[in-house]
Write a protein that holds these residues in place. Structure first.
Motif, PDB file in Angstrom:
ATOM      1  N   SER A 163     -17.588  -5.545  -6.361  1.00 20.85           N
ATOM      2  CA  SER A 163     -18.178  -4.644  -5.363  1.00 20.85           C
ATOM      3  C   SER A 163     -17.024  -4.005  -4.607  1.00 20.85           C
ATOM      4  O   SER A 163     -16.094  -4.708  -4.196  1.00 20.85           O
ATOM      5  CB  SER A 163     -19.067  -5.414  -4.385  1.00 20.85           C
ATOM      6  OG  SER A 163     -20.038  -6.183  -5.070  1.00 20.85           O
ATOM      7  N   SER A 164     -17.067  -2.699  -4.428  1.00 18.01           N
ATOM      8  CA  SER A 164     -15.954  -2.043  -3.750  1.00 18.01           C
ATOM      9  C   SER A 164     -16.439  -0.870  -2.922  1.00 18.01           C
ATOM     10  O   SER A 164     -17.509  -0.304  -3.172  1.00 18.01           O
ATOM     11  CB  SER A 164     -14.909  -1.569  -4.771  1.00 18.01           C
ATOM     12  OG  SER A 164     -15.467  -0.601  -5.643  1.00 18.01           O
ATOM     13  N   GLY A 165     -15.642  -0.509  -1.933  1.00 23.79           N
ATOM     14  CA  GLY A 165     -15.986   0.636  -1.101  1.00 23.79           C
ATOM     15  C   GLY A 165     -15.125   0.705   0.146  1.00 23.79           C
ATOM     16  O   GLY A 165     -14.312  -0.187   0.423  1.00 23.79           O
ATOM     17  N   PHE A 174     -10.028   0.236   2.091  1.00 20.99           N
ATOM     18  CA  PHE A 174     -10.724   0.029   0.831  1.00 20.99           C
ATOM     19  C   PHE A 174     -10.769  -1.465   0.538  1.00 20.99           C
ATOM     20  O   PHE A 174      -9.746  -2.151   0.590  1.00 20.99           O
ATOM     21  CB  PHE A 174     -10.008   0.760  -0.301  1.00 20.99           C
ATOM     22  CG  PHE A 174     -10.652   0.557  -1.647  1.00 20.99           C
ATOM     23  CD1 PHE A 174     -11.790   1.259  -1.995  1.00 20.99           C
ATOM     24  CD2 PHE A 174     -10.120  -0.344  -2.555  1.00 20.99           C
ATOM     25  CE1 PHE A 174     -12.389   1.072  -3.236  1.00 20.99           C
ATOM     26  CE2 PHE A 174     -10.702  -0.535  -3.795  1.00 20.99           C
ATOM     27  CZ  PHE A 174     -11.843   0.172  -4.131  1.00 20.99           C
ATOM     28  N   LEU A 175     -11.960  -1.964   0.243  1.00 18.44           N
ATOM     29  CA  LEU A 175     -12.138  -3.384  -0.050  1.00 18.44           C
ATOM     30  C   LEU A 175     -12.740  -3.573  -1.432  1.00 18.44           C
ATOM     31  O   LEU A 175     -13.619  -2.821  -1.849  1.00 18.44           O
ATOM     32  CB  LEU A 175     -13.061  -4.044   0.977  1.00 18.44           C
ATOM     33  CG  LEU A 175     -12.527  -4.292   2.386  1.00 18.44           C
ATOM     34  CD1 LEU A 175     -13.624  -4.887   3.255  1.00 18.44           C
ATOM     35  CD2 LEU A 175     -11.323  -5.216   2.360  1.00 18.44           C
ATOM     36  N   MET A 176     -12.267  -4.596  -2.125  1.00 20.72           N
ATOM     37  CA  MET A 176     -12.906  -5.098  -3.337  1.00 20.72           C
ATOM     38  C   MET A 176     -13.298  -6.544  -3.051  1.00 20.72           C
ATOM     39  O   MET A 176     -12.448  -7.353  -2.687  1.00 20.72           O
ATOM     40  CB  MET A 176     -11.947  -5.069  -4.527  1.00 20.72           C
ATOM     41  CG  MET A 176     -11.891  -3.783  -5.276  1.00 20.72           C
ATOM     42  SD  MET A 176     -10.849  -3.974  -6.746  1.00 20.72           S
ATOM     43  CE  MET A 176     -11.034  -2.350  -7.463  1.00 20.72           C
ATOM     44  N   CYS A 204       0.805  -1.233   0.000  1.00 20.74           N
ATOM     45  CA  CYS A 204       0.000   0.000   0.000  1.00 20.74           C
ATOM     46  C   CYS A 204       0.832   1.274   0.000  1.00 20.74           C
ATOM     47  O   CYS A 204       0.290   2.364  -0.112  1.00 20.74           O
ATOM     48  CB  CYS A 204      -0.907   0.008   1.235  1.00 20.74           C
ATOM     49  SG  CYS A 204       0.001   0.158   2.808  1.00 20.74           S
ATOM     50  N   GLN A 205       2.166   1.147   0.127  1.00 19.81           N
ATOM     51  CA  GLN A 205       2.966   2.350   0.351  1.00 19.81           C
ATOM     52  C   GLN A 205       2.796   3.404  -0.742  1.00 19.81           C
ATOM     53  O   GLN A 205       2.796   4.603  -0.473  1.00 19.81           O
ATOM     54  CB  GLN A 205       4.449   1.978   0.481  1.00 19.81           C
ATOM     55  CG  GLN A 205       4.784   1.268   1.783  1.00 19.81           C
ATOM     56  CD  GLN A 205       4.553  -0.233   1.708  1.00 19.81           C
ATOM     57  OE1 GLN A 205       3.957  -0.722   0.762  1.00 19.81           O
ATOM     58  NE2 GLN A 205       5.011  -0.964   2.704  1.00 19.81           N
ATOM     59  N   GLY A 206       2.642   2.961  -1.996  1.00 21.16           N
ATOM     60  CA  GLY A 206       2.511   3.912  -3.095  1.00 21.16           C
ATOM     61  C   GLY A 206       1.169   4.610  -3.143  1.00 21.16           C
ATOM     62  O   GLY A 206       1.003   5.599  -3.858  1.00 21.16           O
ATOM     63  N   PHE A 207       0.187   4.108  -2.359  1.00 26.25           N
ATOM     64  CA  PHE A 207      -1.161   4.684  -2.381  1.00 26.25           C
ATOM     65  C   PHE A 207      -1.522   5.410  -1.079  1.00 26.25           C
ATOM     66  O   PHE A 207      -2.466   6.186  -1.034  1.00 26.25           O
ATOM     67  CB  PHE A 207      -2.195   3.576  -2.616  1.00 26.25           C
ATOM     68  CG  PHE A 207      -1.962   2.801  -3.874  1.00 26.25           C
ATOM     69  CD1 PHE A 207      -2.270   3.338  -5.121  1.00 26.25           C
ATOM     70  CD2 PHE A 207      -1.409   1.536  -3.839  1.00 26.25           C
ATOM     71  CE1 PHE A 207      -2.046   2.630  -6.291  1.00 26.25           C
ATOM     72  CE2 PHE A 207      -1.183   0.810  -4.993  1.00 26.25           C
ATOM     73  CZ  PHE A 207      -1.496   1.365  -6.225  1.00 26.25           C
ATOM     74  N   VAL A 243      -5.329   0.451   1.495  1.00 25.65           N
ATOM     75  CA  VAL A 243      -5.615   1.710   2.184  1.00 25.65           C
ATOM     76  C   VAL A 243      -6.653   2.504   1.390  1.00 25.65           C
ATOM     77  O   VAL A 243      -6.892   2.251   0.206  1.00 25.65           O
ATOM     78  CB  VAL A 243      -4.331   2.548   2.347  1.00 25.65           C
ATOM     79  CG1 VAL A 243      -3.373   1.876   3.315  1.00 25.65           C
ATOM     80  CG2 VAL A 243      -3.649   2.785   1.006  1.00 25.65           C
ATOM     81  N   ALA A 244      -7.257   3.478   2.062  1.00 21.72           N
ATOM     82  CA  ALA A 244      -8.293   4.296   1.418  1.00 21.72           C
ATOM     83  C   ALA A 244      -7.759   5.000   0.176  1.00 21.72           C
ATOM     84  O   ALA A 244      -8.492   5.221  -0.796  1.00 21.72           O
ATOM     85  CB  ALA A 244      -8.842   5.311   2.417  1.00 21.72           C
TER      86      ALA A 244
END
Length: 361
Positions: free
Chosen positions: A104-106, A122-124, A24-27, A63-64
């Motif tokens: 589905s994501s959010g 954030f989940l998909m 996740c570091q880049g996001f 991450v979000a």
């Protein structure tokens, strides 16, 4: 992928679920949000595995910031293959949809599932489907299940679990300190844990399956006297549960902007891999690995191994205990996801049996 693609391909149609959290570091908004960070492309390897294995369900956690547009439009286009898309998450969703998945994501707050921590993720959640229009939105299903999920564990339905409810039994007041039993470094102490006659609902959940006194990863930091005095000053000035403001940082004489004193009556802020980001609500010290693990909803029987901390160049090569805890998906959220997938599998089986009966009637 390079050596075992054929073997992976033989698993096609035989696997129910693939779960993964690409780096996740880049996001992360807590970092530089660099679109060119090579770790961002790990998601491509994830998609390659999906393409070979073709699982019935896929879960991606990040991450979000995974679903946020990059400020650098050119770099963002490079990351998403040149498309003018909202985010990298949208690009991944398009790729998965093209593979035959209903995506589905959010955003999910882990606190909704009993985790004593305001941790937005954030989940998909994707399901292989021949007719995506008839496949339910699994994020909506997950969100609607949170109250029942908490109720089954006797956790509060009308509020979040608080920090004090999570770690009050690990406070040092009145406890005997003994040499730390699970560290190779000398001179560290830990508390001699004392079982309570009665535990609250959350601590009861954490102690399920564990009836011993020897909790793993209880090592206390060896703070210098000036560090202890600094933490006392921070505790007096800082608004509990909120990062030090610029004005507050000047008062305590620090440039570190992520320091937060825990609010005992609210969920913790996001647990990170850096132990000095958070100061205990009542004691002038950082949290132990076990306290951080409690705030992440790791049960007491779970043991962490390896170094407690590392630094400098070794941070790229080692995964010490604080990092293991901070980078993890909270187990309670994982459990909620597992139950969601299980309900969906059972629902599809019931539909299959019903159609079979109708066909033979």
């Amino acid at each position: 992928l390079s050596k075992y693609a054929d073997e992976l391909g033989k698993l096609s149609g035989k696997i129910d679920l693939i779960v993964g959290g690409p780096p996740c570091q880049g996001f992360s908004t807590a970092g530089k949000r660099d679109p060119t960070d090579p770790r961002n492309k790990m998601t491509e390897q994830y998609l390659s595995v999906v393409g070979l294995v073709r699982p019935n369900f896929i879960i991606i956690e990040n991450v979000a910031g995974f679903d946020m547009k990059f400020d650098d439009e050119l770099s963002g286009k490079l990351l998403t293959g040149g498309g003018n898309l909202k985010s990298y998450a949208e690009y991944i969703a398009i790729r998965l949809s093209g593979m035959g998945y209903k995506v589905s994501s959010g955003l999910i707050n882990c606190a909704d599932f009993g985790v004593p921590q305001n941790r937005m993720r954030f989940l998909m959640i994707c399901e292989k489907s021949n007719d995506a229009s008839k496949t339910p939105n699994l994020i909506d299903k997950l969100k609607s299940s949170c109250l029942n999920f908490r109720a089954k564990r006797n956790l509060p339905a009308d509020r979040y679990v608080t920090t004090k409810e999570a770690i009050s039994d690990l406070e040092l007041s009145g406890k005997k300190l003994i040499p730390c039993a699970d560290t190779v470094a000398s001179g560290f102490m830990e508390q001699q844990y004392v079982c309570l006659d009665n535990y609250g609902a959350y601590q009861t959940q954490m102690r399920k399956g564990f009836d011993g006194l020897n909790l793993n990863s209880m090592r206390l930091a060896r703070h210098k006297k000036e560090t202890i005095e600094y933490f006392k000053k921070v505790q007096k000035i800082c608004r509990p549960g909120r990062c030090l403001s610029i004005k507050e940082r000047k008062k305590v004489g620090t440039r570190k902007h992520s320091t937060t004193v825990l609010d005992p009556n609210a969920p913790s802020p996001t647990i990170t891999t850096l132990p000095d980001d958070i100061v205990h609500y009542a004691e002038p010290r950082i949290l132990t690995v076990r306290e951080s693990a409690r705030l992440q909803s790791f049960p007491d029987w779970f043991e962490f191994r390896g170094k407690y901390t590392t630094g400098g160049k070794m941070r790229k090569h080692e995964c010490p205990r604080y990092t293991q805890v901070g980078n993890a998906v909270p187990p309670l959220l994982s459990e909620a996801l597992g139950e969601l997938i299980l309900r969906r599998v059972r629902s599809k089986l019931r539909t299959k049996v019903r159609r079979k009966k109708m066909a033979t009637a």
